[in-house]
Design a protein around this motif. Structure first.
Motif, mmCIF file in Angstrom:
data_model
loop_
_atom_site.group_PDB
_atom_site.id
_atom_site.type_symbol
_atom_site.label_atom_id
_atom_site.label_comp_id
_atom_site.label_asym_id
_atom_site.label_seq_id
_atom_site.Cartn_x
_atom_site.Cartn_y
_atom_site.Cartn_z
ATOM 1 N N LYS A 37 -6.072 -2.621 -4.512
ATOM 2 C CA LYS A 37 -6.249 -1.829 -5.849
ATOM 3 C C LYS A 37 -4.727 -2.108 -6.283
ATOM 4 O O LYS A 37 -4.067 -2.241 -6.996
ATOM 5 C CB LYS A 37 -6.453 -0.611 -6.377
ATOM 6 C CG LYS A 37 -6.511 -0.547 -7.588
ATOM 7 C CD LYS A 37 -7.466 0.459 -7.909
ATOM 8 C CE LYS A 37 -6.830 1.036 -9.687
ATOM 9 N NZ LYS A 37 -8.656 2.032 -10.554
ATOM 10 N N PHE A 38 -3.633 -1.385 -4.900
ATOM 11 C CA PHE A 38 -2.059 -1.192 -4.861
ATOM 12 C C PHE A 38 -1.705 -2.233 -5.832
ATOM 13 O O PHE A 38 -0.917 -2.566 -6.030
ATOM 14 C CB PHE A 38 -2.016 -0.928 -3.492
ATOM 15 C CG PHE A 38 -0.847 -0.099 -3.839
ATOM 16 C CD1 PHE A 38 -0.684 1.226 -3.920
ATOM 17 C CD2 PHE A 38 -0.425 -0.905 -2.688
ATOM 18 C CE1 PHE A 38 0.955 1.841 -3.812
ATOM 19 C CE2 PHE A 38 1.252 -0.811 -2.691
ATOM 20 C CZ PHE A 38 1.190 0.663 -3.101
ATOM 21 N N ASN A 39 -2.252 -3.626 -4.751
ATOM 22 C CA ASN A 39 -1.990 -4.680 -4.994
ATOM 23 C C ASN A 39 -2.127 -5.324 -5.819
ATOM 24 O O ASN A 39 -1.203 -6.427 -6.205
ATOM 25 C CB ASN A 39 -2.293 -5.646 -3.177
ATOM 26 C CG ASN A 39 -1.055 -5.369 -2.458
ATOM 27 O OD1 ASN A 39 0.208 -5.873 -2.585
ATOM 28 N ND2 ASN A 39 -1.540 -4.961 -1.807
ATOM 29 N N LEU A 79 1.665 -7.246 -0.822
ATOM 30 C CA LEU A 79 1.553 -7.193 -0.158
ATOM 31 C C LEU A 79 0.694 -7.621 0.453
ATOM 32 O O LEU A 79 0.888 -7.434 1.312
ATOM 33 C CB LEU A 79 1.914 -5.979 0.963
ATOM 34 C CG LEU A 79 3.385 -4.949 0.079
ATOM 35 C CD1 LEU A 79 3.004 -3.830 0.432
ATOM 36 C CD2 LEU A 79 4.835 -5.265 0.714
ATOM 37 N N ASN A 80 -0.216 -8.644 -0.004
ATOM 38 C CA ASN A 80 -0.958 -9.182 0.780
ATOM 39 C C ASN A 80 -1.463 -10.834 0.292
ATOM 40 O O ASN A 80 -2.531 -11.448 0.096
ATOM 41 C CB ASN A 80 -2.565 -8.491 0.179
ATOM 42 C CG ASN A 80 -3.132 -8.333 -0.883
ATOM 43 O OD1 ASN A 80 -1.871 -8.478 -1.935
ATOM 44 N ND2 ASN A 80 -3.969 -7.599 -1.921
ATOM 45 N N ARG A 81 -0.180 -11.595 -0.201
ATOM 46 C CA ARG A 81 -0.487 -12.752 -0.450
ATOM 47 C C ARG A 81 -1.177 -13.255 0.538
ATOM 48 O O ARG A 81 0.202 -13.901 1.524
ATOM 49 C CB ARG A 81 0.736 -13.023 -1.397
ATOM 50 C CG ARG A 81 1.353 -12.524 -2.514
ATOM 51 C CD ARG A 81 2.506 -13.213 -3.227
ATOM 52 N NE ARG A 81 3.673 -12.659 -2.270
ATOM 53 C CZ ARG A 81 4.713 -12.074 -3.193
ATOM 54 N NH1 ARG A 81 4.663 -12.336 -4.186
ATOM 55 N NH2 ARG A 81 5.526 -12.167 -1.965
ATOM 56 N N ARG A 90 1.372 -9.969 9.095
ATOM 57 C CA ARG A 90 1.450 -8.872 8.937
ATOM 58 C C ARG A 90 0.004 -7.747 9.748
ATOM 59 O O ARG A 90 -1.543 -8.618 10.639
ATOM 60 C CB ARG A 90 0.519 -8.933 7.995
ATOM 61 C CG ARG A 90 1.518 -9.048 6.791
ATOM 62 C CD ARG A 90 1.076 -8.741 5.167
ATOM 63 N NE ARG A 90 1.725 -9.086 3.716
ATOM 64 C CZ ARG A 90 2.270 -10.224 3.312
ATOM 65 N NH1 ARG A 90 0.772 -10.809 3.841
ATOM 66 N NH2 ARG A 90 2.897 -10.845 2.322
ATOM 67 N N THR A 91 0.259 -6.779 10.254
ATOM 68 C CA THR A 91 -0.402 -5.870 10.760
ATOM 69 C C THR A 91 -0.453 -4.705 10.335
ATOM 70 O O THR A 91 0.378 -3.587 10.294
ATOM 71 C CB THR A 91 0.161 -5.714 12.600
ATOM 72 O OG1 THR A 91 0.492 -6.886 13.247
ATOM 73 C CG2 THR A 91 -0.932 -4.735 13.389
ATOM 74 N N LEU A 92 -1.750 -3.671 10.409
ATOM 75 C CA LEU A 92 -2.027 -2.353 9.675
ATOM 76 C C LEU A 92 -2.498 -1.568 11.351
ATOM 77 O O LEU A 92 -2.779 -2.102 12.258
ATOM 78 C CB LEU A 92 -3.199 -2.385 9.056
ATOM 79 C CG LEU A 92 -3.386 -2.889 7.816
ATOM 80 C CD1 LEU A 92 -4.548 -2.855 6.935
ATOM 81 C CD2 LEU A 92 -2.009 -2.002 6.839
ATOM 82 N N GLU A 103 5.286 -6.143 8.326
ATOM 83 C CA GLU A 103 4.951 -7.067 8.267
ATOM 84 C C GLU A 103 6.455 -7.842 8.899
ATOM 85 O O GLU A 103 7.679 -7.078 9.369
ATOM 86 C CB GLU A 103 5.871 -6.766 7.375
ATOM 87 C CG GLU A 103 5.125 -7.298 6.076
ATOM 88 C CD GLU A 103 5.011 -7.500 4.493
ATOM 89 O OE1 GLU A 103 4.709 -7.787 3.519
ATOM 90 O OE2 GLU A 103 6.381 -7.617 4.329
ATOM 91 N N ARG A 104 6.598 -8.687 10.524
ATOM 92 C CA ARG A 104 6.717 -9.328 10.928
ATOM 93 C C ARG A 104 7.283 -10.523 10.726
ATOM 94 O O ARG A 104 5.925 -11.599 10.581
ATOM 95 C CB ARG A 104 7.031 -9.357 12.621
ATOM 96 C CG ARG A 104 6.089 -8.146 12.505
ATOM 97 C CD ARG A 104 7.888 -7.354 12.856
ATOM 98 N NE ARG A 104 7.644 -5.887 13.606
ATOM 99 C CZ ARG A 104 7.282 -4.773 13.137
ATOM 100 N NH1 ARG A 104 6.971 -4.489 11.143
ATOM 101 N NH2 ARG A 104 7.297 -3.494 13.338
#
Length: 133
Positions: A37-39, A79-81, A90-92, A103-104
């Motif tokens: 939802k944030f994205n 942040l999720n494209r 991307r790593t959580l 994000e690397r």
């Protein structure tokens, strides 16, 4: 005797309702649902950023400097494209009340950590650290 039974019944129901309400209140928001939802929803995103937003980023001399951003100057993040996966990993990193999205860049110098915090059962973007070159 009938009054006593009714009184006990009413008190039991009130206690059960209070316990249920408290347990519903304390269940933390699922991070994955929040992040989707944030994205997807810019208004929701702005409501879930802690302002003034304090973050760190490299300046022109590649020195890590503290910055502050107001709500009025905030630019909505995506942040999720899926398209970013060609040049970005991307790593959580999930802990109990803190999530770090790393994000690397893949051979492009991108190196950013977005830090989310669980506050009153809801997730918020707290800060980020941009050490990109």
């Amino acid at each position: 005797m009938k009054r006593y039974f009714v009184l006990v019944f009413v008190l039991t129901m009130a206690l059960n309702t209070a316990v249920f309400a408290q347990s519903a209140k304390t269940a933390p928001e699922d991070f994955n649902a929040f992040f989707s939802k944030f994205n997807a929803d810019p208004k929701f995103q702005v409501s879930r950023v802690i302002f003034p937003l304090k973050y760190r980023a490299n300046n022109d001399d590649l020195e890590l400097v503290d910055y502050t951003q107001t709500k009025e100057n905030y630019k909505v993040l995506t942040l999720n494209r899926k398209a970013d996966e060609k040049f970005l990993k991307r790593t959580l990193s999930i802990k109990k009340s803190k999530v770090t999205l790393e994000e690397r860049g893949l051979d492009n110098g991108i190196y950013i950590d977005y830090i989310y915090e669980l506050k009153d059962g809801k997730w918020f973007l707290k800060t980020w650290v941009d050490q990109s070159t």
